[in-house]
Scaffold this motif. Structure first.
Motif, PDB file in Angstrom:
ATOM      1  N   ALA A  81       0.850  -1.191   0.000  1.00  0.00           N
ATOM      2  CA  ALA A  81       0.000   0.000   0.000  1.00  0.00           C
ATOM      3  C   ALA A  81       0.888   1.245   0.000  1.00  0.00           C
ATOM      4  CB  ALA A  81      -0.912   0.005   1.222  1.00  0.00           C
ATOM      5  N   THR A  82       0.360   2.350  -0.487  1.00  0.00           N
ATOM      6  CA  THR A  82       1.146   3.585  -0.598  1.00  0.00           C
ATOM      7  C   THR A  82       1.510   4.174   0.759  1.00  0.00           C
ATOM      8  OG1 THR A  82      -0.835   4.984  -0.738  1.00  0.00           O
ATOM      9  CG2 THR A  82       0.103   4.198  -2.821  1.00  0.00           C
ATOM     10  N   TRP A  83       0.694   3.935   1.776  1.00  0.00           N
ATOM     11  CA  TRP A  83       0.919   4.518   3.107  1.00  0.00           C
ATOM     12  C   TRP A  83       1.934   3.729   3.939  1.00  0.00           C
ATOM     13  CZ3 TRP A  83      -0.289   0.523   6.153  1.00  0.00           C
ATOM     14  CH2 TRP A  83      -1.291  -0.350   5.744  1.00  0.00           C
ATOM     15  N   CYS A  84       2.464   2.671   3.385  1.00  0.00           N
ATOM     16  CA  CYS A  84       3.337   1.757   4.119  1.00  0.00           C
ATOM     17  C   CYS A  84       4.813   2.119   3.897  1.00  0.00           C
ATOM     18  CB  CYS A  84       3.032   0.341   3.625  1.00  0.00           C
ATOM     19  SG  CYS A  84       4.278  -0.890   3.958  1.00  0.00           S
ATOM     20  N   PRO A  85       5.526   2.638   4.934  1.00  0.00           N
ATOM     21  CA  PRO A  85       6.938   3.006   4.757  1.00  0.00           C
ATOM     22  C   PRO A  85       7.837   1.848   4.288  1.00  0.00           C
ATOM     23  CG  PRO A  85       6.091   4.030   6.743  1.00  0.00           C
ATOM     24  CD  PRO A  85       5.027   3.071   6.263  1.00  0.00           C
ATOM     25  N   ILE A 108       7.039 -10.181 -11.577  1.00  0.00           N
ATOM     26  CA  ILE A 108       6.594  -9.521 -10.350  1.00  0.00           C
ATOM     27  C   ILE A 108       5.141  -9.101 -10.537  1.00  0.00           C
ATOM     28  CG2 ILE A 108       6.830  -7.478  -8.881  1.00  0.00           C
ATOM     29  CD1 ILE A 108       9.816  -7.499  -9.498  1.00  0.00           C
ATOM     30  N   LEU A 109       4.305  -9.507  -9.585  1.00  0.00           N
ATOM     31  CA  LEU A 109       2.932  -9.020  -9.503  1.00  0.00           C
ATOM     32  C   LEU A 109       2.827  -8.343  -8.138  1.00  0.00           C
ATOM     33  CD1 LEU A 109       0.838 -12.044 -10.830  1.00  0.00           C
ATOM     34  CD2 LEU A 109       1.519  -9.985 -12.069  1.00  0.00           C
ATOM     35  N   ALA A 110       2.757  -7.033  -8.135  1.00  0.00           N
ATOM     36  CA  ALA A 110       2.708  -6.265  -6.891  1.00  0.00           C
ATOM     37  C   ALA A 110       1.268  -5.808  -6.676  1.00  0.00           C
ATOM     38  CB  ALA A 110       3.667  -5.081  -6.954  1.00  0.00           C
ATOM     39  N   VAL A 111       0.514  -6.585  -5.930  1.00  0.00           N
ATOM     40  CA  VAL A 111      -0.910  -6.322  -5.708  1.00  0.00           C
ATOM     41  C   VAL A 111      -1.071  -5.160  -4.734  1.00  0.00           C
ATOM     42  CG1 VAL A 111      -3.106  -7.266  -4.890  1.00  0.00           C
ATOM     43  CG2 VAL A 111      -1.498  -8.737  -6.149  1.00  0.00           C
ATOM     44  N   ASN A 112      -1.687  -4.084  -5.230  1.00  0.00           N
ATOM     45  CA  ASN A 112      -1.972  -2.941  -4.366  1.00  0.00           C
ATOM     46  C   ASN A 112      -3.241  -3.227  -3.581  1.00  0.00           C
ATOM     47  OD1 ASN A 112      -3.751  -0.182  -4.255  1.00  0.00           O
ATOM     48  ND2 ASN A 112      -1.624   0.114  -3.652  1.00  0.00           N
ATOM     49  N   LEU A 113      -3.197  -2.978  -2.290  1.00  0.00           N
ATOM     50  CA  LEU A 113      -4.362  -3.164  -1.431  1.00  0.00           C
ATOM     51  C   LEU A 113      -5.276  -1.953  -1.575  1.00  0.00           C
ATOM     52  CD1 LEU A 113      -2.548  -4.640   1.692  1.00  0.00           C
ATOM     53  CD2 LEU A 113      -3.575  -5.841  -0.241  1.00  0.00           C
ATOM     54  N   THR A 114      -5.842  -1.817  -2.753  1.00  0.00           N
ATOM     55  CA  THR A 114      -6.608  -0.640  -3.154  1.00  0.00           C
ATOM     56  C   THR A 114      -7.755  -0.349  -2.192  1.00  0.00           C
ATOM     57  OG1 THR A 114      -6.076  -1.285  -5.422  1.00  0.00           O
ATOM     58  CG2 THR A 114      -7.698   0.459  -5.147  1.00  0.00           C
ATOM     59  N   ALA A 115      -8.416  -1.394  -1.700  1.00  0.00           N
ATOM     60  CA  ALA A 115      -9.540  -1.205  -0.781  1.00  0.00           C
ATOM     61  C   ALA A 115      -9.097  -0.544   0.530  1.00  0.00           C
ATOM     62  CB  ALA A 115     -10.212  -2.550  -0.490  1.00  0.00           C
ATOM     63  N   GLN A 116      -7.814  -0.653   0.857  1.00  0.00           N
ATOM     64  CA  GLN A 116      -7.290  -0.086   2.104  1.00  0.00           C
ATOM     65  C   GLN A 116      -6.368   1.104   1.852  1.00  0.00           C
ATOM     66  OE1 GLN A 116      -5.274  -3.228   4.240  1.00  0.00           O
ATOM     67  NE2 GLN A 116      -6.818  -4.707   3.638  1.00  0.00           N
ATOM     68  N   MET A 138      -4.843  -4.296  -8.980  1.00  0.00           N
ATOM     69  CA  MET A 138      -5.523  -3.503  -7.954  1.00  0.00           C
ATOM     70  C   MET A 138      -6.588  -4.349  -7.263  1.00  0.00           C
ATOM     71  SD  MET A 138      -4.041  -0.600  -8.315  1.00  0.00           S
ATOM     72  CE  MET A 138      -3.064   0.246  -9.540  1.00  0.00           C
ATOM     73  N   ASP A 139      -6.406  -4.590  -5.963  1.00  0.00           N
ATOM     74  CA  ASP A 139      -7.369  -5.356  -5.177  1.00  0.00           C
ATOM     75  C   ASP A 139      -8.401  -4.385  -4.613  1.00  0.00           C
ATOM     76  OD1 ASP A 139      -8.703  -7.295  -3.752  1.00  0.00           O
ATOM     77  OD2 ASP A 139      -7.127  -7.557  -2.242  1.00  0.00           O
ATOM     78  N   GLU A 140      -9.366  -4.020  -5.447  1.00  0.00           N
ATOM     79  CA  GLU A 140     -10.333  -2.989  -5.093  1.00  0.00           C
ATOM     80  C   GLU A 140     -11.345  -3.433  -4.047  1.00  0.00           C
ATOM     81  OE1 GLU A 140     -11.951  -1.495  -8.752  1.00  0.00           O
ATOM     82  OE2 GLU A 140      -9.993  -0.774  -9.424  1.00  0.00           O
ATOM     83  N   THR A 141     -11.611  -4.724  -3.957  1.00  0.00           N
ATOM     84  CA  THR A 141     -12.600  -5.211  -2.995  1.00  0.00           C
ATOM     85  C   THR A 141     -11.967  -5.757  -1.719  1.00  0.00           C
ATOM     86  OG1 THR A 141     -12.625  -7.450  -3.898  1.00  0.00           O
ATOM     87  CG2 THR A 141     -14.161  -5.842  -4.884  1.00  0.00           C
ATOM     88  N   GLY A 142     -10.679  -6.039  -1.763  1.00  0.00           N
ATOM     89  CA  GLY A 142     -10.001  -6.627  -0.618  1.00  0.00           C
ATOM     90  C   GLY A 142     -10.099  -8.144  -0.576  1.00  0.00           C
ATOM     91  N   SER A 143     -10.755  -8.741  -1.556  1.00  0.00           N
ATOM     92  CA  SER A 143     -10.958 -10.196  -1.536  1.00  0.00           C
ATOM     93  C   SER A 143      -9.658 -10.972  -1.753  1.00  0.00           C
ATOM     94  CB  SER A 143     -12.001 -10.612  -2.576  1.00  0.00           C
ATOM     95  OG  SER A 143     -11.573 -10.265  -3.877  1.00  0.00           O
ATOM     96  N   GLN A 146      -7.725 -10.897   1.411  1.00  0.00           N
ATOM     97  CA  GLN A 146      -8.371 -11.805   2.349  1.00  0.00           C
ATOM     98  C   GLN A 146      -8.011 -13.255   2.028  1.00  0.00           C
ATOM     99  OE1 GLN A 146     -12.662 -11.569   2.427  1.00  0.00           O
ATOM    100  NE2 GLN A 146     -12.721 -12.271   4.541  1.00  0.00           N
ATOM    101  N   SER A 147      -7.997 -13.630   0.762  1.00  0.00           N
ATOM    102  CA  SER A 147      -7.635 -14.995   0.355  1.00  0.00           C
ATOM    103  C   SER A 147      -6.221 -15.345   0.789  1.00  0.00           C
ATOM    104  CB  SER A 147      -7.730 -15.162  -1.163  1.00  0.00           C
ATOM    105  OG  SER A 147      -9.047 -15.052  -1.594  1.00  0.00           O
ATOM    106  N   TYR A 148      -5.335 -14.353   0.739  1.00  0.00           N
ATOM    107  CA  TYR A 148      -3.932 -14.570   1.102  1.00  0.00           C
ATOM    108  C   TYR A 148      -3.648 -14.217   2.565  1.00  0.00           C
ATOM    109  CZ  TYR A 148      -2.562 -15.846  -3.577  1.00  0.00           C
ATOM    110  OH  TYR A 148      -2.416 -16.523  -4.773  1.00  0.00           O
ATOM    111  N   GLN A 149      -4.692 -13.897   3.310  1.00  0.00           N
ATOM    112  CA  GLN A 149      -4.585 -13.592   4.738  1.00  0.00           C
ATOM    113  C   GLN A 149      -3.541 -12.512   5.027  1.00  0.00           C
ATOM    114  OE1 GLN A 149      -4.012 -17.351   6.702  1.00  0.00           O
ATOM    115  NE2 GLN A 149      -5.815 -18.238   5.757  1.00  0.00           N
ATOM    116  N   ILE A 150      -3.600 -11.427   4.262  1.00  0.00           N
ATOM    117  CA  ILE A 150      -2.647 -10.337   4.425  1.00  0.00           C
ATOM    118  C   ILE A 150      -3.037  -9.504   5.640  1.00  0.00           C
ATOM    119  CG2 ILE A 150      -1.605  -8.297   3.356  1.00  0.00           C
ATOM    120  CD1 ILE A 150      -0.940 -11.065   2.020  1.00  0.00           C
ATOM    121  N   ARG A 151      -2.158  -9.506   6.631  1.00  0.00           N
ATOM    122  CA  ARG A 151      -2.371  -8.722   7.846  1.00  0.00           C
ATOM    123  C   ARG A 151      -1.289  -7.667   8.018  1.00  0.00           C
ATOM    124  NH1 ARG A 151      -3.789 -13.938   8.945  1.00  0.00           N
ATOM    125  NH2 ARG A 151      -5.925 -14.250   9.611  1.00  0.00           N
ATOM    126  N   THR A 152      -0.159  -7.894   7.400  1.00  0.00           N
ATOM    127  CA  THR A 152       0.979  -6.989   7.479  1.00  0.00           C
ATOM    128  C   THR A 152       1.448  -6.711   6.061  1.00  0.00           C
ATOM    129  OG1 THR A 152       1.642  -8.015   9.567  1.00  0.00           O
ATOM    130  CG2 THR A 152       3.313  -6.723   8.412  1.00  0.00           C
TER     131      THR A 152
END
Length: 186
Positions: A81-85, A108-116, A138-143, A146-152
């Motif tokens: 995400a853009t806000w992540c240092p 490289i596939l860099a999935v942006n957490l667009t929903a967040q 762009m992961d616009e829905t966050g799904s 969620q499938s990859y259990q991204i918490r960090t």
């Protein structure tokens, strides 16, 4: 002066959260493989050797990206995400790795957490600022997150040519880590 102090404190807090999640979350791929299969309901499909969950997203250029289309290639599947240092810190390394490996079997596939994230303009500015030329779904829905259990963030999955999870990395990477991880898999 106060702004600088606050910025340093925010950066330290972000790094502390990453470190805590990395060391205490129990989410490393190696630890997941030790879970009894009957207890793996939420971790299913994310253990080392499992086929990575497929997804179909639209990238920064409006192109459809489906993970399963990349079978036959090694994939660095990064979530950011853009806000992540730490994401900002690793992006120049990812771009350099991409440029150095244009003729290789690594994508490289860099999935942006667009929903967040902070909106389309912030994402576009980030891409321009770092001159990113690899695919950014762009992961616009966050799904997908969620499938990859991204918490960090950043969190990266290294996928082999069969689309299987070879490794999970929580936290930023540099070119050396990317090279080591992709060189050791088929």
């Amino acid at each position: 002066m106060i702004k600088k102090i606050l910025l340093v404190l925010l950066l330290l807090a972000a790094l502390a959260i990453i470190a805590i999640n990395f060391f205490n979350s129990g989410e490393s791929v190696d630890q997941m493989t030790e879970i009894d299969p009957s207890e793996q309901t939420t971790a299913s499909g994310l253990a080392q050797g499992d086929l990575a969950p497929d997804f179909m997203l639209t990238d920064q250029n409006g192109e459809t990206v489906q993970l399963s289309d990349y079978r036959g290639k090694k994939v660095i599947l990064n979530f950011w995400a853009t806000w992540c240092p730490p994401c900002r810190a690793e992006m120049p390394h990812m771009q350099q790795f991409h440029e150095d490996n244009t003729d290789s079997d690594v994508e490289i596939l860099a999935v942006n957490l667009t929903a967040q994230d902070n909106g389309a303009e912030a994402i576009s500015s980030f891409i321009d600022e770092f001159g990113l030329t690899f695919s950014i779904p762009m992961d616009e829905t966050g799904s997908t997150a969620q499938s990859y259990q991204i918490r960090t963030v950043p969190t990266t999955y290294i996928l082999n040519t069969r689309g299987e999870i070879a490794e999970k990395i929580v936290g930023p990477m540099d070119e050396q880590i990317m090279k080591q991880q992709t060189d050791r898999i088929d």
